[in-house]
Design a protein around this motif. Structure first.
Motif, PDB file in Angstrom:
ATOM      1  N   LEU A 428       0.849  -1.186   0.000  1.00  0.00           N
ATOM      2  CA  LEU A 428       0.000   0.000   0.000  1.00  0.00           C
ATOM      3  C   LEU A 428       0.883   1.234   0.000  1.00  0.00           C
ATOM      4  N   ILE A 429       0.626   2.160  -0.928  1.00  0.00           N
ATOM      5  CA  ILE A 429       1.342   3.434  -0.946  1.00  0.00           C
ATOM      6  C   ILE A 429       0.532   4.463  -0.177  1.00  0.00           C
ATOM      7  N   GLN A 430       1.201   5.102   0.793  1.00  0.00           N
ATOM      8  CA  GLN A 430       0.608   6.200   1.534  1.00  0.00           C
ATOM      9  C   GLN A 430       1.339   7.480   1.119  1.00  0.00           C
ATOM     10  N   ALA A 431       0.591   8.480   0.681  1.00  0.00           N
ATOM     11  CA  ALA A 431       1.191   9.724   0.214  1.00  0.00           C
ATOM     12  C   ALA A 431       0.542  10.889   0.932  1.00  0.00           C
ATOM     13  N   SER A 432       1.345  11.677   1.624  1.00  0.00           N
ATOM     14  CA  SER A 432       0.875  12.894   2.260  1.00  0.00           C
ATOM     15  C   SER A 432       1.515  14.054   1.522  1.00  0.00           C
ATOM     16  N   GLN A 444      -4.009  11.834   3.854  1.00  0.00           N
ATOM     17  CA  GLN A 444      -3.241  10.906   3.044  1.00  0.00           C
ATOM     18  C   GLN A 444      -4.014  10.497   1.800  1.00  0.00           C
ATOM     19  N   ARG A 445      -3.253  10.259   0.748  1.00  0.00           N
ATOM     20  CA  ARG A 445      -3.811   9.641  -0.449  1.00  0.00           C
ATOM     21  C   ARG A 445      -3.385   8.179  -0.425  1.00  0.00           C
ATOM     22  N   LEU A 446      -4.337   7.284  -0.291  1.00  0.00           N
ATOM     23  CA  LEU A 446      -4.046   5.852  -0.241  1.00  0.00           C
ATOM     24  C   LEU A 446      -4.365   5.241  -1.598  1.00  0.00           C
ATOM     25  N   LEU A 447      -3.337   4.686  -2.235  1.00  0.00           N
ATOM     26  CA  LEU A 447      -3.544   4.099  -3.546  1.00  0.00           C
ATOM     27  C   LEU A 447      -4.071   2.672  -3.423  1.00  0.00           C
ATOM     28  N   GLU A 448      -4.659   2.188  -4.486  1.00  0.00           N
ATOM     29  CA  GLU A 448      -5.231   0.842  -4.486  1.00  0.00           C
ATOM     30  C   GLU A 448      -4.153  -0.170  -4.107  1.00  0.00           C
ATOM     31  N   PRO A 449      -4.414  -0.993  -3.085  1.00  0.00           N
ATOM     32  CA  PRO A 449      -3.383  -1.939  -2.636  1.00  0.00           C
ATOM     33  C   PRO A 449      -3.149  -3.062  -3.643  1.00  0.00           C
ATOM     34  N   VAL A 450      -1.968  -3.660  -3.535  1.00  0.00           N
ATOM     35  CA  VAL A 450      -1.602  -4.815  -4.359  1.00  0.00           C
ATOM     36  C   VAL A 450      -1.419  -6.003  -3.429  1.00  0.00           C
ATOM     37  N   GLN A 451      -2.230  -7.045  -3.604  1.00  0.00           N
ATOM     38  CA  GLN A 451      -2.100  -8.228  -2.758  1.00  0.00           C
ATOM     39  C   GLN A 451      -0.797  -8.961  -3.057  1.00  0.00           C
ATOM     40  N   ILE A 483       5.070   0.214  -9.094  1.00  0.00           N
ATOM     41  CA  ILE A 483       3.830   0.227  -8.336  1.00  0.00           C
ATOM     42  C   ILE A 483       3.432   1.686  -8.112  1.00  0.00           C
ATOM     43  N   GLY A 484       2.200   2.003  -8.392  1.00  0.00           N
ATOM     44  CA  GLY A 484       1.703   3.349  -8.209  1.00  0.00           C
ATOM     45  C   GLY A 484       2.102   4.282  -9.330  1.00  0.00           C
ATOM     46  N   PRO A 485       1.611   5.513  -9.282  1.00  0.00           N
ATOM     47  CA  PRO A 485       1.896   6.492 -10.321  1.00  0.00           C
ATOM     48  C   PRO A 485       3.260   7.144 -10.121  1.00  0.00           C
ATOM     49  N   VAL A 486       3.633   8.009 -11.036  1.00  0.00           N
ATOM     50  CA  VAL A 486       4.780   8.872 -10.859  1.00  0.00           C
ATOM     51  C   VAL A 486       4.349  10.052  -9.982  1.00  0.00           C
ATOM     52  N   PHE A 487       5.001  10.213  -8.843  1.00  0.00           N
ATOM     53  CA  PHE A 487       4.666  11.290  -7.921  1.00  0.00           C
ATOM     54  C   PHE A 487       5.551  12.505  -8.177  1.00  0.00           C
ATOM     55  N   ASP A 488       5.133  13.640  -7.654  1.00  0.00           N
ATOM     56  CA  ASP A 488       5.899  14.873  -7.737  1.00  0.00           C
ATOM     57  C   ASP A 488       6.896  14.908  -6.592  1.00  0.00           C
ATOM     58  N   ALA A 489       8.155  14.593  -6.886  1.00  0.00           N
ATOM     59  CA  ALA A 489       9.177  14.520  -5.846  1.00  0.00           C
ATOM     60  C   ALA A 489       9.453  15.877  -5.216  1.00  0.00           C
ATOM     61  N   SER A 490       9.130  16.977  -5.886  1.00  0.00           N
ATOM     62  CA  SER A 490       9.415  18.293  -5.330  1.00  0.00           C
ATOM     63  C   SER A 490       8.513  18.637  -4.151  1.00  0.00           C
ATOM     64  N   ILE A 491       7.475  17.838  -3.915  1.00  0.00           N
ATOM     65  CA  ILE A 491       6.624  18.015  -2.745  1.00  0.00           C
ATOM     66  C   ILE A 491       7.438  17.848  -1.453  1.00  0.00           C
ATOM     67  N   VAL A 492       8.463  16.991  -1.500  1.00  0.00           N
ATOM     68  CA  VAL A 492       9.268  16.709  -0.313  1.00  0.00           C
ATOM     69  C   VAL A 492      10.331  17.806  -0.193  1.00  0.00           C
ATOM     70  N   SER A 493       9.883  19.007   0.199  1.00  0.00           N
ATOM     71  CA  SER A 493      10.758  20.178   0.169  1.00  0.00           C
ATOM     72  C   SER A 493      10.336  21.181   1.223  1.00  0.00           C
ATOM     73  N   ASP A 494      11.230  22.149   1.484  1.00  0.00           N
ATOM     74  CA  ASP A 494      10.938  23.223   2.430  1.00  0.00           C
ATOM     75  C   ASP A 494       9.649  23.950   2.077  1.00  0.00           C
ATOM     76  N   GLU A 495       9.479  24.227   0.789  1.00  0.00           N
ATOM     77  CA  GLU A 495       8.362  25.055   0.362  1.00  0.00           C
ATOM     78  C   GLU A 495       7.019  24.361   0.528  1.00  0.00           C
ATOM     79  N   CYS A 496       7.022  23.050   0.734  1.00  0.00           N
ATOM     80  CA  CYS A 496       5.772  22.307   0.915  1.00  0.00           C
ATOM     81  C   CYS A 496       5.716  21.645   2.292  1.00  0.00           C
TER      82      CYS A 496
END
Length: 543
Positions: A428-432, A444-451, A483-496
């Motif tokens: 399960l991907i958890q994205a905040s 959190q955005r919880l993506l569809e799990p993979v069994q 697994i999962g989409p391509v996320f915006d890595a720049s979210i993990v930054s001071d400005e966010c």
């Protein structure tokens, strides 16, 4: 002399305090909520640096459980009085709103690697403390002064008071020696003495894109202080296209052959949104004393990307893949790794000398300010790969562990091994992904799990290519798959980081975590960790 490219301390390494003792140089940088507290780097040539110690290692020196994100250890000052090392630091317990709870301490050591003493409490009147050793033997403690009544901001100036090492107390009157300039938000004070002048270096303009180094002087330590003819000796605030932005919060060092350098905080924004994923880093500039007894930055005030230093930099270690095992005795991690807030490591992880496995003990959620099992290293490159192998048997959805790209509780991406409420194991991907204004705070955005099968180890990987972050996984005997989409890595930054400007101060980490919200301390085993830098266009700049 060789041209060396800034920053000299890449990745989250802000608020540098520099010191020379003989032929050795040391830089101390802030660590905020990451434990152990304060990073001390060593060099003999100003170009090549290595972390050698983190001195605040035990509960008597530092306990940050409950400290909010971007609180904890702010702006250490490292000095030497000819006999021993002195380290001054703030432990910030609250920073948002009108009030600041900022407790200032001093620790000492005969050797840079310790042992460091238990702390001496000094005051709580503000943050960014430093200690000045005058040539008459007196010592002065300076810090910015916080006044919660002031509007629109509460930065009230720079306070100075004598410190008595015999009683380990501040003595005599406290005086506000510098109110700052019209740029405001004066902080980060350091005192120096030269040719009968007392020089006061401060930071102003906040830690964002208006940051600056301000310089002033007086014939008395108590002032009054006159401001430098240029006011700010270093800043990028009027040059938005400069490669090094957010330049400020500095400190000065003299070499043995009489040259002078200024180290300073900086940021390297990426994307059109100007996000500093690597946080606030440390750069260096050549400076010189002019005939008017004022210090000037060579080619300043805009910071230079390339600087003449006594030696060339060996970039080989910077680009080398790092493979880690967790085989340290007494729960000792590889030096690149830190954890969050707690001095009680036995409750959150243990290492294994026999097989190099890191066992995380599931505690609170990945967003907790108190006790979470999260072990990570700094992201120091705009593009990288990181991976691990996890052995974990969760029983339900409240138990999860895995690989995370992490900034704070508002901003992280987390690929977890967990379970459905019927016990079926899954990925399960958890994205905040908070950004200001927060809106749904930390939703959190919880993506569809993979069994996945109920048993067996799982290989977890994250690839970051500039702005693009992708997770991967592989079951035993299989190849990696996305697994999962391509996320915006720049979210993990001071400005966010969940705050407006001047509110988030750390940087991106990548590592492993484990939570057990049932409270049963379910353990997850991680078989090593690999961090591989990947060079791309974002990592190179033209002079």
């Amino acid at each position: 002399m060789p041209l060396v490219r800034n920053p000299i301390l890449p990745g989250f390494n802000p608020d540098p305090s520099i010191l020379r003792v003989g032929s050795d140089y040391y830089i101390a940088t802030s660590t905020f909520e990451w434990y152990p507290g304060v990073q001390i780097h060593h060099s003999t040539d100003l170009a090549n640096w290595k972390v050698i110690t983190r001195p605040l290692t035990r509960a008597s020196q530092l306990d940050m459980r409950g400290d909010p994100d971007s609180c904890g250890v702010w702006a250490p000052c490292l000095t030497h009085d000819g006999t021993k090392f002195w380290l001054v630091y703030t432990d910030v317990k609250r920073k948002d709103g009108s009030y600041k709870d900022t407790h200032n301490y001093i620790v000492t050591a005969d050797s840079i690697t310790g042992p460091w003493s238990d702390p001496i409490y000094t005051n709580s009147s503000g943050f960014d403390p430093s200690l000045f050793h005058d040539d008459d033997g007196k010592k002065y403690f300076v810090n910015m002064l916080w006044d919660h009544r002031k509007r629109p901001h509460s930065f009230a100036g720079i306070a100075c008071q004598e410190f008595d090492p015999a009683t380990n107390k501040l003595v005599g009157p406290r005086k506000n020696i510098f109110a700052g300039t019209d740029l405001a938000l004066v902080e980060g004070p350091h005192l120096y003495k030269r040719n009968g002048w007392y020089y006061l270096l401060t930071a102003e303009g906040g830690t964002g894109y208006d940051h600056a180094v301000t310089f002033c002087r007086s014939r008395s330590v108590w002032g009054p202080y006159e401001t430098h003819p240029a006011k700010h000796i270093l800043t990028s605030k009027d040059h938005p296209l400069a490669a090094l932005q957010r330049a400020g919060h500095g400190d000065i060092v003299d070499t043995s052959d009489g040259r002078t350098y200024l180290v300073h905080l900086t940021g390297r924004p990426t994307t059109q949104l100007r996000r500093c994923v690597l946080g606030r880093e440390t750069a260096i500039q050549e400076a010189f004393w002019a005939e008017d007894d004022w210090l000037y930055v060579k080619n300043g005030p805009v910071p230079s990307l390339y600087v003449d230093l006594p030696a060339a930099r060996d970039d080989t270690p910077y680009w080398a893949p790092q493979s880690y095992t967790f085989s340290g005795e007494n729960n000792e991690l590889p030096l690149d790794f830190q954890w969050l807030r707690t001095p009680d490591t036995a409750r959150i992880f243990r290492t294994s000398p026999s097989d190099g496995v890191l066992t995380l003990i599931g505690r609170e959620s990945i967003g907790s300010w108190f006790e979470q099992a999260l072990v990570a290293r700094r992201q120091q490159h705009f593009s990288y790969d990181a991976e691990t192998v996890i052995d974990y048997a969760p029983e339900d959805e409240r138990q999860f562990a895995g690989l995370t790209a992490y900034y704070c509780r508002f901003n992280f991406f987390y690929l977890t091994v967990s379970a459905h409420n019927d016990g079926q194991r899954e990925l399960l991907i958890q994205a905040s992904e908070a950004s200001w204004p927060l809106g749904g705070l930390n939703q959190q955005r919880l993506l569809e799990p993979v069994q996945i099968p109920q048993e067996g180890k799982v290989r977890l990987k994250v690839t970051v290519r500039g702005k693009a972050l992708q997770f991967w996984y592989a079951l035993e005997g299989e190849e990696l798959k996305k697994i999962g989409p391509v996320f915006d890595a720049s979210i993990v930054s001071d400005e966010c980081g969940g705050h407006q400007a001047h509110g988030s101060f750390t940087g991106a980490f990548v590592g492993v975590a484990a939570s057990d919200l049932n409270g049963t301390a379910k353990e997850a085993r991680f078989e090593g960790f690999k961090y591989t830098p990947v060079e791309d266009a974002s990592d190179r700049y033209e002079a």
